[in-house]
Design an enzyme around this catalytic site. Structure first.
Site, PDB file in Angstrom:
ATOM      1  N   ASP A 192     -28.829  82.576  98.910  1.00 33.40           N
ATOM      2  CA  ASP A 192     -28.167  83.763  98.373  1.00 33.40           C
ATOM      3  C   ASP A 192     -26.705  83.690  98.832  1.00 33.40           C
ATOM      4  O   ASP A 192     -26.395  83.931 100.004  1.00 33.40           O
ATOM      5  CB  ASP A 192     -28.886  85.002  98.933  1.00 33.40           C
ATOM      6  CG  ASP A 192     -28.122  86.294  98.674  1.00 33.40           C
ATOM      7  OD1 ASP A 192     -26.996  86.240  98.155  1.00 33.40           O
ATOM      8  OD2 ASP A 192     -28.667  87.358  99.022  1.00 33.40           O
ATOM      9  N   LYS A 239     -18.660  90.679  93.209  1.00 34.85           N
ATOM     10  CA  LYS A 239     -18.263  90.512  94.606  1.00 34.85           C
ATOM     11  C   LYS A 239     -17.174  89.455  94.739  1.00 34.85           C
ATOM     12  O   LYS A 239     -16.819  89.047  95.842  1.00 34.85           O
ATOM     13  CB  LYS A 239     -19.479  90.120  95.450  1.00 34.85           C
ATOM     14  CG  LYS A 239     -20.492  91.254  95.576  1.00 34.85           C
ATOM     15  CD  LYS A 239     -21.598  90.900  96.530  1.00 34.85           C
ATOM     16  CE  LYS A 239     -22.788  91.823  96.425  1.00 34.85           C
ATOM     17  NZ  LYS A 239     -22.553  93.170  96.929  1.00 34.85           N
ATOM     18  N   GLN A 266     -22.314  86.709  99.415  1.00 31.95           N
ATOM     19  CA  GLN A 266     -21.169  87.013 100.291  1.00 31.95           C
ATOM     20  C   GLN A 266     -20.312  85.786 100.580  1.00 31.95           C
ATOM     21  O   GLN A 266     -19.292  85.911 101.259  1.00 31.95           O
ATOM     22  CB  GLN A 266     -21.660  87.633 101.618  1.00 31.95           C
ATOM     23  CG  GLN A 266     -22.344  88.979 101.460  1.00 31.95           C
ATOM     24  CD  GLN A 266     -21.402  90.083 100.970  1.00 31.95           C
ATOM     25  OE1 GLN A 266     -20.175  89.966 101.031  1.00 31.95           O
ATOM     26  NE2 GLN A 266     -21.967  91.161 100.442  1.00 31.95           N
ATOM     27  N   CYS A 298     -28.681  98.029 102.608  1.00 36.38           N
ATOM     28  CA  CYS A 298     -29.815  97.332 101.964  1.00 36.38           C
ATOM     29  C   CYS A 298     -30.384  96.258 102.886  1.00 36.38           C
ATOM     30  O   CYS A 298     -30.785  95.183 102.410  1.00 36.38           O
ATOM     31  CB  CYS A 298     -29.419  96.714 100.625  1.00 36.38           C
ATOM     32  SG  CYS A 298     -29.026  97.917  99.377  1.00 36.38           S
ATOM     33  N   HIS A 330     -30.576  90.735 102.699  1.00 37.70           N
ATOM     34  CA  HIS A 330     -30.400  91.905 101.835  1.00 37.70           C
ATOM     35  C   HIS A 330     -31.754  92.153 101.148  1.00 37.70           C
ATOM     36  O   HIS A 330     -32.504  91.207 100.875  1.00 37.70           O
ATOM     37  CB  HIS A 330     -29.329  91.553 100.793  1.00 37.70           C
ATOM     38  CG  HIS A 330     -28.898  92.687  99.923  1.00 37.70           C
ATOM     39  ND1 HIS A 330     -29.651  93.154  98.863  1.00 37.70           N
ATOM     40  CD2 HIS A 330     -27.773  93.444  99.941  1.00 37.70           C
ATOM     41  CE1 HIS A 330     -29.003  94.143  98.275  1.00 37.70           C
ATOM     42  NE2 HIS A 330     -27.864  94.348  98.905  1.00 37.70           N
TER      43      HIS A 330
HETATM   44  C1  LIG Z   1     -26.190  89.055 100.658  1.00 34.32           C
HETATM   45  C2  LIG Z   1     -26.436  89.862  99.411  1.00 34.32           C
HETATM   46  N1  LIG Z   1     -27.433  89.517  98.591  1.00 34.32           N
HETATM   47  C3  LIG Z   1     -27.683  90.180  97.446  1.00 34.32           C
HETATM   48  C4  LIG Z   1     -26.934  91.268  97.088  1.00 34.32           C
HETATM   49  C5  LIG Z   1     -27.220  91.969  95.805  1.00 34.32           C
HETATM   50  O1  LIG Z   1     -26.174  91.765  94.890  1.00 34.32           O
HETATM   51  P1  LIG Z   1     -26.165  92.492  93.466  1.00 34.32           P
HETATM   52  O2  LIG Z   1     -26.295  93.959  93.747  1.00 34.32           O
HETATM   53  O3  LIG Z   1     -24.839  92.119  92.891  1.00 34.32           O
HETATM   54  O4  LIG Z   1     -27.307  91.954  92.683  1.00 34.32           O
HETATM   55  C6  LIG Z   1     -25.899  91.692  97.928  1.00 34.32           C
HETATM   56  C7  LIG Z   1     -25.109  92.899  97.600  1.00 34.32           C
HETATM   57  O5  LIG Z   1     -24.546  93.535  98.474  1.00 34.32           O
HETATM   58  C8  LIG Z   1     -25.639  90.963  99.112  1.00 34.32           C
HETATM   59  O6  LIG Z   1     -24.640  91.314  99.940  1.00 34.32           O
END
Ligand SMILES: Cc1ncc(COP(=O)(O)O)c(C=O)c1O
Length: 380
Positions: free
Chosen positions: A174, A200, A177, A338, A97
């Site tokens: 990260d 999430k 998900q 993204c 992402h």
């Molecule tokens: C794998 C992953 N990392 C980071 C993010 C960013 O999360 P946030 O917008 O809650 O900071 C997302 C959001 O879709 C994501 O799916």
């Protein structure tokens, strides 16, 4: 069916936040009076609960942040930037992402170091042989997601972390998900930084977690200055508190943190393995049903996948797919999710994406398939 973007909030989360907002609201760490002390206690008890959720008995490894994006940026600014020297490199993957990509790209540009990118194959699996060859003595961090938010790939996280750890490279995972489905935490995964977002996982917006391994907590230095993070301030010098109390200058999202604790309780009560098996069942059913829609291309075929499926329909832009399905009350995501580097590597500009949560069911998948078939008929 857009749960990779955000989940619906549990009623118990809303109730916990309302209770605080309506009857217990006070700023923390500041007051001498009961209401403020109780708020402080509740906030700090939450840190302990979150540590337990991460299989740790050390609450001081857990910092509250605004979410995954904020947590990753904190690692970039607080931990990594002060260490970087000419000749160093950071390793991340093509599947990240943007939140786990741009902060490293920015550091690489600013400090003139190399950003090394682990490629993937056409199925959407990371190339671990390349990963091995990209890591060397000058690697300052490996940053990788647990699950791809675009393809649903479950990365072989133990193996990936093992490769980095054999060269003593710090690893950031990260878990945006995966936090709902799998056992996570810096101890169970043997990583050094772990991030996720409340929204999430049935919790509130604007709150998330950064957990740091005991090995690196002392390397987390303040990057953002103001009240709440200090031991004392004099005209010429300020002494700061230790991690995790040295990061969140200013008033934190107290109500959000309380909501997050309620979300973790909600998840624990249902059970992560129950969630995983329900979503697994829906994913397999959806893959089977989608593959029978004429003109569909399911993007990627990773070895392990959960909850997320990207697809395209022949000659129809994903935005048109999403608009058409919207008329049947189906909420799905269309665009780049993204993850523009990932899509470019696959020669794509956009995809349609469904992503499931615990409240989705087989009927939702039937509705999706009927609507997609109708769209194909309408378009041809
Ligand atoms: C794998 C992953 N990392 C980071 C993010 C960013 O999360 P946030 O917008 O809650 O900071 C997302 C959001 O879709 C994501 O799916």
């Amino acid at each position: 069916m857009d749960n990779a973007a955000t989940t619906q909030r549990a009623k118990s989360v809303v109730a916990a936040q309302s209770q605080f907002d309506l009857y217990e609201n006070a700023n923390i760490h500041r007051g001498i009076y009961d209401l403020s002390n109780q708020a402080t206690q509740k906030f700090e008890n939450t840190r302990t609960k979150i540590a337990q959720f991460l299989s740790s008995n050390n609450a001081n490894t857990v910092a509250f942040t605004q979410g995954t994006t904020a947590s990753i940026n904190i690692v970039a600014q607080s931990f990594l930037a002060p260490k970087l020297k000419f000749g160093d490199n950071i390793v991340t993957t093509i599947m990240e992402h943007h939140a786990n990509f741009i902060p490293w790209q920015m550091l690489a540009q600013k400090y003139q170091i190399e950003l090394r990118i682990v490629p993937m194959d056409k199925n959407g699996d990371l190339d671990l042989i390349q990963l091995k060859s990209l890591i060397d003595r000058k690697t300052q961090l490996l940053a990788v997601s647990h699950i791809s938010n675009t393809l649903g790939t479950i990365h072989p996280i133990d193996e990936i972390i093992g490769i980095a750890k054999s060269s003593e490279i710090p690893v950031l995972v990260d878990a945006a998900q995966s936090a709902c489905h799998f056992e996570i935490g810096v101890d169970p995964l043997n990583c050094d930084f772990l991030t996720f977002s409340g929204h999430k996982m049935f919790g509130p917006f604007g709150v998330g977690i950064l957990q740091v391994s005991e090995k690196y907590v002392e390397d987390m230095i303040p990057y953002n200055f103001g009240g709440g993070i200090i031991e004392n301030v004099q005209i010429k010098k300020t002494n700061f508190r230790n991690f995790p109390h040295n990061l969140d200058a200013g008033t934190p999202n107290v109500s959000g943190v309380i909501g997050l604790a309620a979300a973790l309780k909600f998840i624990s009560e249902i059970g992560k393995s129950n969630m995983e098996s329900h979503i697994n069942k829906l994913t397999l059913l959806a893959l089977d049903q989608l593959s029978q829609v004429s003109g569909i291309e399911i993007i990627g075929n990773p070895k392990k996948r959960i909850g997320i499926i990207s697809f395209n329909l022949k000659n129809i832009h994903p935005h048109d797919v999403a608009s058409f399905l919207n008329k049947d009350g189906i909420a799905l995501r269309a665009g780049t999710h993204c993850t523009q580097p990932l899509l470019s590597a696959m020669g794509l500009h956009a995809t349609a994406r469904v992503s499931f949560s615990i409240y989705n069911n087989e009927e939702d998948i039937n509705t999706l398939i009927v609507s997609l078939k109708e769209l194909m008929k309408f378009w041809s």
